[in-house]
Design an enzyme around this catalytic site. Structure first.
Site: not given
Ligand code: RTP
Length: 157
Positions: A135, A124, A111, A100, A64, A94
Site C-alpha cells: 500500500e 483504513h 471507529r 472494521t 460491495f 489497526r
Molecule cells: P480496512 O482495510 O479498510 O481497514 O478494512 P479491513 O481490512 O479491516 O476490512 P476488509 O474486509 O478488507 O474491508 C475493507 C473495507 O471494505 C469496506 N467494506 N464494506 N459489507 C460491506 O459493505 C463492507 N464490508 C467491508 C469497508 O470500508 C472496509 O473498511
C-alpha cells in the site's frame, strides 16, 4: 524505508472520504502524533479507479466492491493518505482504528468513537507487513514523498 519489527516499521493509514467530509482529519492525525508515531508521508487526493481497484484487489469478488471503489473515488470528498512510522505501528495502527465493522469497535478507538456503519468506517490501516509494503508503494511513488527525519520523540530524557 520501513523495517517491520523495528522502530522504523511503517504502515499506510488513510482517512476515507467520509472522515474528511466530517472534519475528522486533525483528530486522526492527532491520535497518531500524540501516541508518539512519526508522520513520514502525507497527501490529499481523489484516488483514481485504478488505484482504488489495486488497493482493494483482495476484495474484487465481494458484492460491495463496486460501491466501495465508487465511495473512495467519486470525488465528493478526497482521501488523506499517510505513512506513519514507529514500533509496532502496523498492529497498533489497526488497534487505534478499531474493528472494521464499527458496531464491534471499542470505545476509545477511532471507529468506536465516531461511526456505526461498515461501509462508512472513516479510516483504513494496513493489516500486515506485506499489505503495508504494497500500500505504501501504491499510494506513495514520487521521489521525496516519504521523508526520513529525526523526531524529538525518538529519544526521551
Ligand atoms: P480496512 O482495510 O479498510 O481497514 O478494512 P479491513 O481490512 O479491516 O476490512 P476488509 O474486509 O478488507 O474491508 C475493507 C473495507 O471494505 C469496506 N467494506 N464494506 N459489507 C460491506 O459493505 C463492507 N464490508 C467491508 C469497508 O470500508 C472496509 O473498511
Amino acid at each position: 524505508h520501513g523495517v517491520p519489527g523495528t522502530a522504523k516499521e511503517r504502515t499506510f493509514i488513510a482517512v476515507k472520504p467520509d472522515g474528511v467530509q466530517r472534519g475528522l482529519v486533525s483528530d486522526i492525525i492527532g491520535r497518531f502524533e500524540r501516541r508518539g508515531y512519526k508522520l513520514v508521508g502525507l497527501k490529499l487526493l481523489v484516488p483514481s479507479k485504478a488505484l482504488a481497484n489495486e488497493h482493494y484487489a483482495d476484495l474484487s469478488s465481494k458484492p460491495f466492491f463496486a460501491g466501495l471503489v465508487d465511495y473512495m473515488t467519486n470525488g465528493k470528498a478526497p482521501v488523506i493518505g499517510m505513512v506513519w512510522e514507529g514500533p509496532a505501528v502496523i498492529k497498533q495502527g489497526r488497534v487505534m482504528l478499531g474493528a472494521t465493522d464499527p458496531k464491534a469497535a471499542g470505545p476509545g478507538t477511532i471507529r468506536g468513537d465516531y461511526c456505526l456503519t461498515i461501509g462508512r468506517n472513516i479510516c483504513h490501516g494496513s493489516d500486515s507487513a506485506e499489505s503495508a509494503e504494497k500500500e505504501i508503494g501504491l499510494w506513495f511513488g514520487g521521489k521525496g514523498e516519504i521523508v526520513n527525519w529525526a523526531s524529538n520523540n525518538d529519544e526521551w530524557v
